[in-house]
Write a protein that holds these residues in place. Structure first.
Motif, PDB file in Angstrom:
ATOM      1  N   VAL A  77       0.872  -1.181   0.000  1.00 10.81           N
ATOM      2  CA  VAL A  77       0.000   0.000   0.000  1.00 10.81           C
ATOM      3  C   VAL A  77       0.906   1.227   0.000  1.00 10.81           C
ATOM      4  CG1 VAL A  77      -1.793   1.260   1.242  1.00 10.81           C
ATOM      5  CG2 VAL A  77      -1.767  -1.257   1.298  1.00 10.81           C
ATOM      6  N   PHE A  78       0.694   2.090  -0.965  1.00 10.64           N
ATOM      7  CA  PHE A  78       1.432   3.345  -1.059  1.00 10.64           C
ATOM      8  C   PHE A  78       0.466   4.466  -0.692  1.00 10.64           C
ATOM      9  CE2 PHE A  78       2.989   0.353  -4.219  1.00 10.64           C
ATOM     10  CZ  PHE A  78       4.345   0.315  -3.945  1.00 10.64           C
ATOM     11  N   VAL A  79       0.854   5.309   0.246  1.00 12.49           N
ATOM     12  CA  VAL A  79       0.008   6.441   0.637  1.00 12.49           C
ATOM     13  C   VAL A  79       0.797   7.732   0.489  1.00 12.49           C
ATOM     14  CG1 VAL A  79      -1.499   5.151   2.208  1.00 12.49           C
ATOM     15  CG2 VAL A  79       0.581   6.185   3.088  1.00 12.49           C
ATOM     16  N   LYS A  80       0.085   8.773   0.099  1.00 14.71           N
ATOM     17  CA  LYS A  80       0.731  10.079  -0.054  1.00 14.71           C
ATOM     18  C   LYS A  80       1.046  10.695   1.302  1.00 14.71           C
ATOM     19  CE  LYS A  80       0.417  14.408  -2.502  1.00 14.71           C
ATOM     20  NZ  LYS A  80      -0.344  15.235  -3.417  1.00 14.71           N
ATOM     21  N   ASP A  81       0.209  10.400   2.307  1.00 15.53           N
ATOM     22  CA  ASP A  81       0.391  10.978   3.634  1.00 15.53           C
ATOM     23  C   ASP A  81       0.156   9.889   4.681  1.00 15.53           C
ATOM     24  OD1 ASP A  81       0.378  12.407   6.003  1.00 15.53           O
ATOM     25  OD2 ASP A  81      -0.989  13.958   5.275  1.00 15.53           O
ATOM     26  N   LEU A  82       1.193   9.521   5.401  1.00 15.53           N
ATOM     27  CA  LEU A  82       1.083   8.456   6.401  1.00 15.53           C
ATOM     28  C   LEU A  82       0.128   8.836   7.531  1.00 15.53           C
ATOM     29  CD1 LEU A  82       2.138   5.632   6.456  1.00 15.53           C
ATOM     30  CD2 LEU A  82       4.088   6.399   7.809  1.00 15.53           C
ATOM     31  N   ALA A  83      -0.239  10.106   7.628  1.00 13.45           N
ATOM     32  CA  ALA A  83      -1.256  10.509   8.602  1.00 13.45           C
ATOM     33  C   ALA A  83      -2.606   9.863   8.269  1.00 13.45           C
ATOM     34  CB  ALA A  83      -1.383  12.030   8.637  1.00 13.45           C
ATOM     35  N   ASP A  84      -2.783   9.414   7.015  1.00 11.24           N
ATOM     36  CA  ASP A  84      -4.011   8.729   6.604  1.00 11.24           C
ATOM     37  C   ASP A  84      -3.973   7.235   6.902  1.00 11.24           C
ATOM     38  OD1 ASP A  84      -5.260  11.017   5.576  1.00 11.24           O
ATOM     39  OD2 ASP A  84      -4.277  10.789   3.624  1.00 11.24           O
ATOM     40  N   PHE A  85      -2.905   6.754   7.533  1.00  9.80           N
ATOM     41  CA  PHE A  85      -2.732   5.323   7.783  1.00  9.80           C
ATOM     42  C   PHE A  85      -3.926   4.708   8.505  1.00  9.80           C
ATOM     43  CE2 PHE A  85      -1.365   1.766  10.452  1.00  9.80           C
ATOM     44  CZ  PHE A  85      -0.824   0.929   9.498  1.00  9.80           C
ATOM     45  N   GLY A  86      -4.428   5.349   9.552  1.00  6.06           N
ATOM     46  CA  GLY A  86      -5.551   4.804  10.323  1.00  6.06           C
ATOM     47  C   GLY A  86      -6.801   4.635   9.473  1.00  6.06           C
ATOM     48  N   THR A  87      -7.095   5.630   8.653  1.00  8.38           N
ATOM     49  CA  THR A  87      -8.267   5.572   7.774  1.00  8.38           C
ATOM     50  C   THR A  87      -8.098   4.470   6.737  1.00  8.38           C
ATOM     51  OG1 THR A  87      -8.651   7.933   8.075  1.00  8.38           O
ATOM     52  CG2 THR A  87      -9.670   6.900   6.145  1.00  8.38           C
ATOM     53  N   VAL A  88      -6.947   4.440   6.078  1.00  8.16           N
ATOM     54  CA  VAL A  88      -6.665   3.412   5.070  1.00  8.16           C
ATOM     55  C   VAL A  88      -6.724   2.034   5.718  1.00  8.16           C
ATOM     56  CG1 VAL A  88      -4.885   2.492   3.527  1.00  8.16           C
ATOM     57  CG2 VAL A  88      -5.313   4.961   3.609  1.00  8.16           C
ATOM     58  N   ASN A  89      -6.125   1.900   6.878  1.00  8.85           N
ATOM     59  CA  ASN A  89      -6.076   0.616   7.578  1.00  8.85           C
ATOM     60  C   ASN A  89      -7.477   0.098   7.909  1.00  8.85           C
ATOM     61  OD1 ASN A  89      -4.142  -1.311   8.456  1.00  8.85           O
ATOM     62  ND2 ASN A  89      -4.687  -0.831  10.561  1.00  8.85           N
ATOM     63  N   ALA A  90      -8.361   0.975   8.368  1.00  7.10           N
ATOM     64  CA  ALA A  90      -9.727   0.557   8.720  1.00  7.10           C
ATOM     65  C   ALA A  90     -10.479   0.050   7.490  1.00  7.10           C
ATOM     66  CB  ALA A  90     -10.477   1.716   9.366  1.00  7.10           C
ATOM     67  N   ILE A  91     -10.343   0.733   6.359  1.00  5.32           N
ATOM     68  CA  ILE A  91     -11.014   0.312   5.125  1.00  5.32           C
ATOM     69  C   ILE A  91     -10.392  -0.976   4.603  1.00  5.32           C
ATOM     70  CG2 ILE A  91     -11.460   0.976   2.718  1.00  5.32           C
ATOM     71  CD1 ILE A  91     -11.546   3.936   3.889  1.00  5.32           C
ATOM     72  N   TYR A  92      -9.078  -1.066   4.664  1.00 10.48           N
ATOM     73  CA  TYR A  92      -8.349  -2.270   4.250  1.00 10.48           C
ATOM     74  C   TYR A  92      -8.798  -3.472   5.090  1.00 10.48           C
ATOM     75  CZ  TYR A  92      -4.150  -5.178   3.439  1.00 10.48           C
ATOM     76  OH  TYR A  92      -3.275  -6.192   3.122  1.00 10.48           O
ATOM     77  N   GLU A  93      -8.906  -3.285   6.398  1.00 10.82           N
ATOM     78  CA  GLU A  93      -9.328  -4.367   7.294  1.00 10.82           C
ATOM     79  C   GLU A  93     -10.762  -4.811   6.979  1.00 10.82           C
ATOM     80  OE1 GLU A  93      -9.135  -5.519  11.999  1.00 10.82           O
ATOM     81  OE2 GLU A  93      -9.366  -3.400  11.473  1.00 10.82           O
ATOM     82  N   ARG A  94     -11.623  -3.870   6.724  1.00  6.01           N
ATOM     83  CA  ARG A  94     -13.005  -4.196   6.355  1.00  6.01           C
ATOM     84  C   ARG A  94     -13.046  -4.965   5.027  1.00  6.01           C
ATOM     85  NH1 ARG A  94     -15.109   0.721   7.078  1.00  6.01           N
ATOM     86  NH2 ARG A  94     -14.980   1.333   4.900  1.00  6.01           N
ATOM     87  N   PHE A  95     -12.214  -4.571   4.086  1.00  5.85           N
ATOM     88  CA  PHE A  95     -12.154  -5.217   2.775  1.00  5.85           C
ATOM     89  C   PHE A  95     -11.700  -6.674   2.898  1.00  5.85           C
ATOM     90  CE2 PHE A  95      -9.732  -6.388  -1.044  1.00  5.85           C
ATOM     91  CZ  PHE A  95     -10.669  -6.159  -2.041  1.00  5.85           C
ATOM     92  N   PHE A  96     -10.653  -6.932   3.669  1.00  5.44           N
ATOM     93  CA  PHE A  96     -10.103  -8.285   3.776  1.00  5.44           C
ATOM     94  C   PHE A  96     -10.760  -9.124   4.870  1.00  5.44           C
ATOM     95  CE2 PHE A  96      -6.561  -6.565   1.252  1.00  5.44           C
ATOM     96  CZ  PHE A  96      -6.441  -7.579   0.324  1.00  5.44           C
ATOM     97  N   GLY A  97     -11.452  -8.491   5.817  1.00  6.95           N
ATOM     98  CA  GLY A  97     -12.111  -9.240   6.875  1.00  6.95           C
ATOM     99  C   GLY A  97     -11.111 -10.042   7.699  1.00  6.95           C
ATOM    100  N   ASP A  98     -11.444 -11.313   7.950  1.00  8.36           N
ATOM    101  CA  ASP A  98     -10.572 -12.164   8.759  1.00  8.36           C
ATOM    102  C   ASP A  98      -9.314 -12.607   8.019  1.00  8.36           C
ATOM    103  OD1 ASP A  98     -12.257 -12.026  10.942  1.00  8.36           O
ATOM    104  OD2 ASP A  98     -13.360 -13.834  10.389  1.00  8.36           O
ATOM    105  N   HIS A  99      -9.307 -12.470   6.698  1.00 12.32           N
ATOM    106  CA  HIS A  99      -8.126 -12.830   5.902  1.00 12.32           C
ATOM    107  C   HIS A  99      -7.091 -11.723   6.068  1.00 12.32           C
ATOM    108  CE1 HIS A  99      -5.723 -14.534   2.758  1.00 12.32           C
ATOM    109  NE2 HIS A  99      -5.747 -13.390   2.084  1.00 12.32           N
ATOM    110  N   LYS A 100      -5.887 -12.085   6.433  1.00 14.70           N
ATOM    111  CA  LYS A 100      -4.860 -11.083   6.678  1.00 14.70           C
ATOM    112  C   LYS A 100      -3.604 -11.405   5.863  1.00 14.70           C
ATOM    113  CE  LYS A 100      -6.561  -9.765  11.217  1.00 14.70           C
ATOM    114  NZ  LYS A 100      -7.814  -9.480  10.660  1.00 14.70           N
TER     115      LYS A 100
END
Length: 126
Positions: A77-100
């Motif tokens: 995952v490439f992000v322009k601003d690491l301050a967005d990590f929490g937001t990106v992470n929450a959406i990413y976690e929802r997308f993958f669910g229990d699969h990590k």
């Protein structure tokens, strides 16, 4: 070992000299997916919408290869601003669910078309 180029109109067309993905044996290697809406070719706005769109573009490519999100073994995952990590992470976690899948997340100075996020993946499926 067989190789197949994966291309689907359900994800944005490549904007350079590359393909959406390449399947090599049981492995699928995707190109980075930025948050372009494949129907309009336009960039969606905001980090939440961009993360969701990039992941949906990734899913369209996986499905075109006969795979799904549970076949993903590694993402970058490439992000322009690491301050967005929490937001990106929450959406990413929802997308993958229990699969990590294994993952790297890197802040970069700039992404194609000034996207805020880009996601690439390696998947495995027989």
């Amino acid at each position: 070992m067989s190789q197949t180029i994966i291309n689907t109109p359900k994800a944005p067309a490549a904007i350079g000299p590359y393909v959406q993905a390449r399947k090599v044996g049981p492995f699928l290697y995707t190109s980075g997916q930025i948050p372009l809406d494949p129907a309009t070719g336009e960039m969606v706005q905001g980090i939440e919408a961009q993360t969701e769109q990039a992941l949906n573009n990734l899913l369209a490519i996986l499905e075109a290869a006969g795979l799904d999100r549970h076949h993903v073994i590694k993402t970058t995952v490439f992000v322009k601003d690491l301050a967005d990590f929490g937001t990106v992470n929450a959406i990413y976690e929802r997308f993958f669910g229990d699969h990590k899948p294994a993952r790297s997340c890197v802040e970069v100075a700039r992404l194609p078309k000034d996207a805020l996020v880009e996601v690439e993946a390696v998947a495995y499926g027989d």
